[in-house]
Design an enzyme around this catalytic site. Structure first.
Site, PDB file in Angstrom:
ATOM      1  CD  GLU A   1     -30.146  23.659 -10.248  1.00  0.00           C
ATOM      2  OE1 GLU A   1     -29.862  22.411 -10.171  1.00  0.00           O
ATOM      3  OE2 GLU A   1     -28.943  23.970  -9.167  1.00  0.00           O
TER       4      GLU A   1
ATOM      5  CD  GLU B   1     -37.273  17.911 -13.297  1.00  0.00           C
ATOM      6  OE1 GLU B   1     -35.912  17.991 -11.757  1.00  0.00           O
ATOM      7  OE2 GLU B   1     -36.831  17.374 -13.859  1.00  0.00           O
TER       8      GLU B   1
END
Length: 990
Positions: free
Chosen positions: A160, A87
């Site tokens: 991330e 995501e």
């Protein structure tokens, strides 16, 4: 007087049904069905993309706040957090928009009032909301390209997700540590005791559904190749559910979706195989958890019992279960709250997983507690209570109260109505529940009323016999362990040591160079010309004005409220509360609404509120004067009801305020205190940056200093003190008597004002008469001593060192505050623009991308005049504070901001300024905060006209020129290593 109602005319709905008739094909989409939903003034259309099988749901409603979402079913294969990390990384660049992090770049190139991406337990979705049609098209394009054609660069996975990197990137001799945005986010998430109990419960009862967010102990097992493969397997149009809501043309979206999807073809989507435990016999699981510092040593247990109750695809039975859950668990009158918390004192509060929850292929009915000692006795009382329920009828008025609240929920028009519909539909829709059934509240209510009239309690007793009585249960228990965090740290270090020990010298060289390369990428300037953007020309030059009529103490507004009347009251408190009593304000407000009156207990009052109103709340608000910044305290009461039931609002408020039992129902007050204490640590784990900001802001603002007493770390200490005297009868009774005395000075007619918001003149006149009679019946004056706001001194500034507010978390939160100006001062607008520029053009890169914090930025509190920096779930808090400390010098010496940057900063501000509000909130800013339309317009023009020279000037005046003692800092979290923080820092332990 002409009154315009924002409704969906039936003619328009019929036209929609004609255009989107079943079987019609538009832009590659075949209409499966269209249906009117009159109770929501809405029409629904479901379509299927013929080439790929992608499903689209459109909800047509005359609402300017339009919503788009694209989502995919993404059941996690393990606990590495691959859906969550994907995501994040999908939003780090795509084929059409190859810049780094286009999602965050678009946050300030848009007027969207909501943009996000969310990972649920078995699906991932990407929603946004905006009132601007050009903006809608831009963001729809970005979201589709990001999800279907992401670049998924290895460097973005490292940033991330997780990576091994030197603590000091530029020093190859510094130790290797784990870094990564999601890694640190989830370390912070599992520090929340409520979340940790809930997620471990879910993993235990539904082992086929792994932790989609990721367990920090397993995130570091995820490989880049696994991430890419997961995207290829799940992010395909055949697995997609797209959604639109509002009044923008559906055809435009269908055309765009067809263009994006047609190149993919149709793919067979794996069938859903995730099932919960098969409870052929009772199952019991026990695990350790962290100690809650707010609770006594003998109250460190949480436990729950769960029964599996059918499949969510049976929408009506699920509806029945949720009504049953409300009867069993919601409020003071519910059987399990009474038996487990109030009457027996077995626990401080019901557990976070208590209730009825639909999870993929199962409904769970769960009852549990937190803050308990005798787990066995809790389980015994739970079963005894279920058995007793078979012989005790549910009171009819309690069922009617639940139905009344459901009816009101259909009529109450929230500004985020479309998003709330999406959140309610998507979890079932991705698991093959019919979305039209999920929207058909009226048919479910009608069927229930008929069944209830025919069967009565038999309706619920049948469910209990079918799923609970005599059926196997799943018991989940957590017991606080004093070495829990130490064990977690040791596990992390052991895993780190194992990974480092397996590295060759060549591997270490690669890691060092990779860290430098990532830093170089983070520092590099991006070509943003390919990203779409709005400009300040798209910002309206005037804001919406909401006309209100004022007649003495009554303010009225007429707008489309859909048959609901909203009632607000306020009264300036002046001398009613001495400043040393401020820490008692939360207990006072909580007590008024939750202990009952002299004649009726809390259950009776609560049922009257639910049966006749949409809710009543009483609080003490503190607001700064927009001219002087001096604090003003108000008694604030909010309520709503159907137009025909407004008299009940005044009657119930009169009963609560005039027959209060603050000093009489001492045992109930103890229950409230224990419940508040049991939830505060979890609150702090989610809002640590707010605790830090209140602590630092208290040095500069009376308002913040008061809020520090009522909602900050001082409230934590006060709560601990209350817990220490709760069983000392004389001391505790003194507290209650003081609350009673305070109440007598608070609730008087002197200065009491009422605002009425409704949809027609006749109702407005009726409610106005009711309000005037109510005011006339209130005691006129309490003879309170004069209270001067300046008497509440700000904190002394003699210690410019950061304070450590110590909590047992795995990560930190930081804040730094400094003095600004009042709302009406022209520099306030420039400071707000400065905060936006610093956030998006400096702090996001330094604190999140480089530092690994989940979030960070700068804010300017316009009404209170405080400039704040903050970081959230931060592994390097001292580094962040140094960045904040030097931010002003960065603006003057290093920042090379352009006119485009300034444009983007203003867009990000007006996302909030011009965000849609619900009809109930129209005119409320003027009534509650005394901010006039003229003041709002003046500030709006100041924001629009702000220049880069203005920004640099205020950075110099307010960030650079003040001495170090005028910048206050705080860190919330665990103790820091001595090598990174100074022994001069004061430490405040919970």
């Amino acid at each position: 007087m002409l009154r315009f109602q924002r409704t969906v005319p039936r003619v328009a709905i019929r036209r929609l049904a004609n255009v989107y008739s079943e079987g019609a094909v538009l832009h590659g989409y075949k209409v499966r069905r269209a249906q009117e939903i009159p109770e929501m003034r809405m029409a629904a259309v479901e379509l299927e993309h013929e080439m790929t099988g992608a499903r689209h749901l459109h909800l047509e409603r005359e609402d300017q706040n339009n919503v788009f979402s694209v989502g995919f079913r993404t059941p996690p294969p393990d606990a590495t957090g691959v859906p969550h990390i994907l995501e994040h990384t999908t939003l780090c660049g795509s084929q059409k928009y190859p810049v780094r992090d286009p999602f965050f770049k678009m946050l300030n190139r848009s007027l969207a009032n909501f943009m996000n991406a969310m990972t649920a337990h078995d699906h991932t979705f990407y929603p946004f909301a905006t009132t601007n049609q050009k903006d809608f098209a831009n963001l729809r394009d970005l979201y589709l390209d990001a999800t279907l054609r992401p670049l998924l660069r290895h460097a973005d996975f490292l940033q991330e997700g997780w990576r091994l990197e030197h603590r000091d990137v530029g020093d190859a001799s510094s130790e290797l540590v784990f870094k990564g945005v999601v890694y640190n986010e989830m370390k912070g998430q599992v520090s929340n005791a409520d979340y940790y109990f809930w997620i471990r419960f879910q993993e235990a009862i539904y082992p086929a559904l792994h932790n989609s967010g990721g367990d920090p102990e397993h995130i570091t097992d995820l490989s880049y190749e696994d991430l890419v493969a997961f995207h290829q397997n799940h992010y395909h149009p055949s697995n997609a559910k797209t959604f639109t809501y509002g009044n923008f043309p559906l055809r435009d979206t269908l055309r765009k979706l067809d263009d994006e999807f047609r190149g993919f073809g149709r793919r067979a989507i794996p069938q859903m195989h995730e099932k919960p435990l098969q409870l052929r016999e009772a199952v019991s699981v026990e695990e350790p958890c962290q100690i809650d510092p707010m609770l006594p040593a003998d109250k460190q247990c949480r436990t729950s019992m769960t029964w599996i109750c059918g499949n969510p695809n049976d929408v009506y039975e699920t509806f029945l279960l949720k009504i049953l859950g409300s009867l069993l668990f919601d409020g003071h009158s519910s059987a399990f709250y009474k038996k487990l918390v109030e009457e027996t004192g077995l626990a401080y509060e019901l557990s976070v997983n208590t209730g009825v929850e639909s999870q993929t292929a199962a409904n769970f009915l769960t009852v549990g507690v937190q803050g308990c000692t005798d787990v066995g006795q809790v389980h015994k009382v739970i079963m005894e209570t279920f058995t007793a329920l078979l012989a005790q009828p549910f009171e009819k008025h309690r069922v009617e109260a639940i139905l009344h609240q459901l009816e009101l929920s259909k009529k109450d028009q929230k500004s985020d109505f479309g998003l709330q519909l999406l959140y309610g539909i998507l979890p079932g829709w991705v698991n093959n529940t019919d979305p039209f059934d999920l929207l058909s509240l009226n048919s479910a209510l009608q069927r229930f009323r008929a069944d209830w009239d025919r069967e009565g309690d038999g309706l619920f007793q049948r469910l209990l016999n079918k799923y609970v009585i005599g059926k196997p249960s799943f018991t989940f228990t957590m017991v606080g362990s004093s070495d829990f965090n130490q064990v977690k740290d040791q596990n992390e270090q052991s895993k780190l040591k194992a990974k480092v020990s397996s590295l060759t010298e060549s591997d270490k060289e690669v890691i060092y160079k990779r860290g430098l390369h990532l830093q170089e990428l983070q520092n590099s300037e991006q070509d943003l010309s390919k990203l779409p953007t709005l400009t300040t020309a798209d910002i309206p030059h005037s804001s919406g004005h909401y006309f209100v009529s004022r007649d003495g103490p009554i303010t009225t507004r007429q707008t489309d409220t859909n048959g609901i009347t909203y009632i607000r009251m306020k009264r300036p408190l002046k001398g009613a509360i001495p400043y040393d009593a401020y820490p008692y304000i939360p207990l006072y407000s909580d007590g008024l609404m939750n202990i009952g009156t002299l004649l009726e207990d809390a259950s009776a009052i609560e049922e009257q509120i639910r049966l006749h109103t949409g809710g009543i709340s009483v609080s003490i608000g503190v607001h700064p004067n927009v001219e002087t910044r001096l604090s003003e305290l108000y008694l604030e009461i909010s309520a709503c009801a159907l137009n025909s039931k407004t008299q009940y609002v005044f009657d119930i408020i009169n009963k609560i305020m005039n027959e209060t039992a603050l000093s009489v129902r001492s045992e109930k007050m103890k229950v409230l205190i224990r419940a508040a204490a049991s939830s505060f640590t979890s609150y702090a784990a989610e809002n640590g940056h707010d605790l830090a900001r209140l602590h630092t802001g208290a040095h500069f603002s009376q308002t913040q200093a008061i809020m520090e007493q009522t909602a900050g770390i001082e409230q934590v200490r006060h709560m601990n003190n209350l817990m220490s005297i709760i069983e000392k009868e004389a001391e505790f009774n003194t507290v209650l008597q003081n609350l009673e005395a305070m109440h007598r000075k608070i609730f008087v007619a002197d200065g009491l004002e009422v605002m009425i918001t409704t949809d027609n003149r006749q109702t407005s006149d009726v409610v106005k008469d009711q309000a005037l009679k109510f005011i006339a019946g209130v005691q006129q004056s309490a003879g309170a001593e004069s209270w001067l706001p300046e008497k509440y001194s700000r904190r002394a500034l003699e210690k410019p060192y950061p304070a450590l507010l110590q909590f047992p978390f795995q990560v930190h939160y930081t804040a730094q505050s400094t003095q600004g100006v009042s709302y009406t001062h022209p520099d306030g607008a420039h400071l707000q623009v400065l905060a936006s520029l610093l956030t998006f053009k400096h702090l996001h890169r330094e604190v999140r991308e480089k530092g690994g914090a989940y979030g960070g930025g700068a804010t300017y509190n316009a009404t209170d005049g405080i400039f704040n920096f903050f970081s959230y779930r931060d592994p390097q808090p001292v580094r962040s504070l140094n960045i904040f400390r030097n931010a002003g010098k960065y603006v003057l010496n290093e920042a090379r901001w352009t006119a485009d940057d300034l444009n983007e900063a203003k867009l990000s501000i007006f996302q909030r300024v011009d965000a849609p509000i619900s009809p109930s909130s129209e005119g409320l800013l003027q009534f509650r905060h005394n901010i006039s339309d003229e003041q709002r317009d003046r500030r709006r023009q100041q924001l629009l006209k702000s220049t880069l020279d203005d920004v640099r000037r205020v950075a110099d005046i307010y960030l650079v020129q003040p001495s170090p003692s005028q910048h206050m800092s705080a860190v919330v979290g665990p103790e820091l290593p001595r090598e990174v923080w100074s022994s001069q820092w004061p430490v405040i332990k919970v």
